[in-house]
Design a protein around this motif. Structure first.
Motif, mmCIF file in Angstrom:
data_model
loop_
_atom_site.group_PDB
_atom_site.id
_atom_site.type_symbol
_atom_site.label_atom_id
_atom_site.label_comp_id
_atom_site.label_asym_id
_atom_site.label_seq_id
_atom_site.Cartn_x
_atom_site.Cartn_y
_atom_site.Cartn_z
ATOM 1 N N LEU A 11 16.304 15.545 -23.784
ATOM 2 C CA LEU A 11 16.271 14.115 -24.094
ATOM 3 C C LEU A 11 15.136 13.827 -25.073
ATOM 4 N N PHE A 12 15.334 12.817 -25.897
ATOM 5 C CA PHE A 12 14.305 12.401 -26.837
ATOM 6 C C PHE A 12 14.476 10.924 -27.139
ATOM 7 N N SER A 13 13.388 10.321 -27.571
ATOM 8 C CA SER A 13 13.382 8.957 -28.090
ATOM 9 C C SER A 13 12.343 8.951 -29.196
ATOM 10 N N LEU A 14 12.794 8.744 -30.432
ATOM 11 C CA LEU A 14 11.916 8.839 -31.593
ATOM 12 C C LEU A 14 12.073 7.621 -32.492
ATOM 13 N N PRO A 15 11.024 7.286 -33.233
ATOM 14 C CA PRO A 15 11.157 6.212 -34.214
ATOM 15 C C PRO A 15 12.008 6.687 -35.382
ATOM 16 N N GLY A 16 12.763 5.756 -35.932
ATOM 17 C CA GLY A 16 13.610 6.080 -37.067
ATOM 18 C C GLY A 16 13.336 5.176 -38.243
ATOM 19 N N ALA A 17 13.916 5.544 -39.362
ATOM 20 C CA ALA A 17 13.798 4.731 -40.562
ATOM 21 C C ALA A 17 14.373 3.344 -40.278
ATOM 22 N N GLY A 18 13.826 2.335 -40.917
ATOM 23 C CA GLY A 18 14.329 0.984 -40.724
ATOM 24 C C GLY A 18 13.875 0.353 -39.425
ATOM 25 N N GLY A 19 12.889 0.962 -38.735
ATOM 26 C CA GLY A 19 12.356 0.380 -37.515
ATOM 27 C C GLY A 19 13.179 0.624 -36.265
ATOM 28 N N GLU A 20 14.238 1.429 -36.366
ATOM 29 C CA GLU A 20 15.072 1.678 -35.184
ATOM 30 C C GLU A 20 14.463 2.751 -34.285
ATOM 31 N N THR A 21 14.920 2.780 -33.036
ATOM 32 C CA THR A 21 14.569 3.850 -32.107
ATOM 33 C C THR A 21 15.823 4.692 -31.906
ATOM 34 N N ILE A 22 15.665 5.996 -32.020
ATOM 35 C CA ILE A 22 16.792 6.912 -31.883
ATOM 36 C C ILE A 22 16.587 7.690 -30.586
ATOM 37 N N ALA A 23 17.507 7.478 -29.631
ATOM 38 C CA ALA A 23 17.382 8.103 -28.311
ATOM 39 C C ALA A 23 18.695 8.790 -27.949
ATOM 40 N N LEU A 24 18.586 10.015 -27.472
ATOM 41 C CA LEU A 24 19.788 10.772 -27.097
ATOM 42 C C LEU A 24 20.586 10.038 -26.026
ATOM 43 N N GLU A 25 19.907 9.490 -25.035
ATOM 44 C CA GLU A 25 20.592 8.834 -23.922
ATOM 45 C C GLU A 25 21.478 7.681 -24.407
ATOM 46 N N ALA A 26 21.036 6.968 -25.431
ATOM 47 C CA ALA A 26 21.801 5.828 -25.964
ATOM 48 C C ALA A 26 23.069 6.272 -26.705
ATOM 49 N N ALA A 61 35.248 9.327 -38.310
ATOM 50 C CA ALA A 61 36.630 9.471 -37.843
ATOM 51 C C ALA A 61 36.722 10.478 -36.697
ATOM 52 N N ALA A 62 35.786 11.432 -36.649
ATOM 53 C CA ALA A 62 35.737 12.422 -35.565
ATOM 54 C C ALA A 62 34.847 11.934 -34.415
ATOM 55 N N ASP A 63 34.475 10.635 -34.421
ATOM 56 C CA ASP A 63 33.595 10.029 -33.421
ATOM 57 C C ASP A 63 32.323 10.849 -33.232
ATOM 58 N N THR A 64 31.724 11.215 -34.372
ATOM 59 C CA THR A 64 30.524 12.039 -34.363
ATOM 60 C C THR A 64 29.412 11.336 -35.127
ATOM 61 N N ARG A 65 28.256 11.216 -34.477
ATOM 62 C CA ARG A 65 27.087 10.595 -35.095
ATOM 63 C C ARG A 65 26.210 11.689 -35.689
ATOM 64 N N VAL A 66 25.755 11.503 -36.904
ATOM 65 C CA VAL A 66 24.863 12.449 -37.570
ATOM 66 C C VAL A 66 23.450 11.874 -37.554
ATOM 67 N N ILE A 67 22.480 12.725 -37.171
ATOM 68 C CA ILE A 67 21.075 12.328 -37.147
ATOM 69 C C ILE A 67 20.251 13.446 -37.772
ATOM 70 N N GLY A 68 19.457 13.100 -38.768
ATOM 71 C CA GLY A 68 18.517 14.049 -39.355
ATOM 72 C C GLY A 68 17.171 13.916 -38.677
ATOM 73 N N VAL A 69 16.484 15.048 -38.471
ATOM 74 C CA VAL A 69 15.182 15.037 -37.798
ATOM 75 C C VAL A 69 14.209 15.918 -38.577
ATOM 76 N N SER A 70 13.033 15.371 -38.850
ATOM 77 C CA SER A 70 11.966 16.154 -39.469
ATOM 78 C C SER A 70 10.623 15.615 -38.988
ATOM 79 N N PRO A 71 9.532 16.333 -39.293
ATOM 80 C CA PRO A 71 8.216 15.841 -38.898
ATOM 81 C C PRO A 71 7.640 14.804 -39.863
ATOM 82 N N ASP A 93 9.509 12.891 -36.098
ATOM 83 C CA ASP A 93 8.814 13.554 -34.991
ATOM 84 C C ASP A 93 7.486 14.113 -35.490
ATOM 85 N N GLU A 94 6.584 13.182 -35.846
ATOM 86 C CA GLU A 94 5.286 13.609 -36.370
ATOM 87 C C GLU A 94 4.494 14.416 -35.341
ATOM 88 N N ALA A 95 4.676 14.145 -34.054
ATOM 89 C CA ALA A 95 3.974 14.881 -32.998
ATOM 90 C C ALA A 95 4.624 16.238 -32.732
#
Length: 155
Positions: A11-26, A61-71, A93-95
């Motif tokens: 599980l993770f919850s990280l800040p994203g571009a545009g001020g959003e929070t990106i969390a696996l659980e969501a 169309a494949a009901d798949t969300r793409v998320i890029g992650v870097s430090p 994920d700066e930490a």
């Protein structure tokens, strides 16, 4: 120890571009592509992001969300998304907590110098939060298309 197909995705919850929070659980109930890349606005990382972005309608169309992650920082992600018109989230994920949990923060070597960095890796996570597929040491050309085919074949 590297993550394997069948493992529960950490599980993770990280800040994203545009001020959003990106969390696996969501994102439960959707298929998820997590692609880990070393650095915003470098040649390989830009090509990878643009290729995933170009296939965004097919991933949707494949009901798949793409998320890029870097430090990189959220500010860096904001600039990167704007410069290339990226329509999917980029998690910061700066930490390096998530990068370590997913086993992609590794010792690398260039010109005989050792340093820590992101190993370009992609994971496909199923609707229940289990890892369905892992691509380690990714070579960018043709990769996003291969990930899309795997996502399409996943129920």
């Amino acid at each position: 120890m590297p993550l394997e197909p069948g493992d529960a995705a950490p599980l993770f919850s990280l800040p994203g571009a545009g001020g959003e929070t990106i969390a696996l659980e969501a994102l439960r109930g959707h298929k998820i592509v997590l692609y880990f890349y070393p650095k915003d606005d470098t040649s390989g990382c830009t090509l990878e992001a643009q290729t995933f972005n170009g296939l965004s309608d097919a991933f949707a169309a494949a009901d798949t969300r793409v998320i890029g992650v870097s430090p990189d920082s959220v500010k860096s992600h904001d600039k990167f998304r704007t410069k290339y018109g990226l329509g999917f989230p980029l998690a910061s994920d700066e930490a390096r907590t998530m990068l370590e949990a997913y086993g992609v923060w590794v010792e690398k070597s260039m010109y005989g110098r050792k340093y820590m960095g992101v190993e370009r890796t992609t994971l496909l996570i199923d609707r229940e939060g289990r890892i369905a597929r892992v691509w380690a040491k990714v070579k960018v050309p043709g990769h996003a298309e291969e990930v899309l085919e795997a996502a399409r074949s996943l129920p």
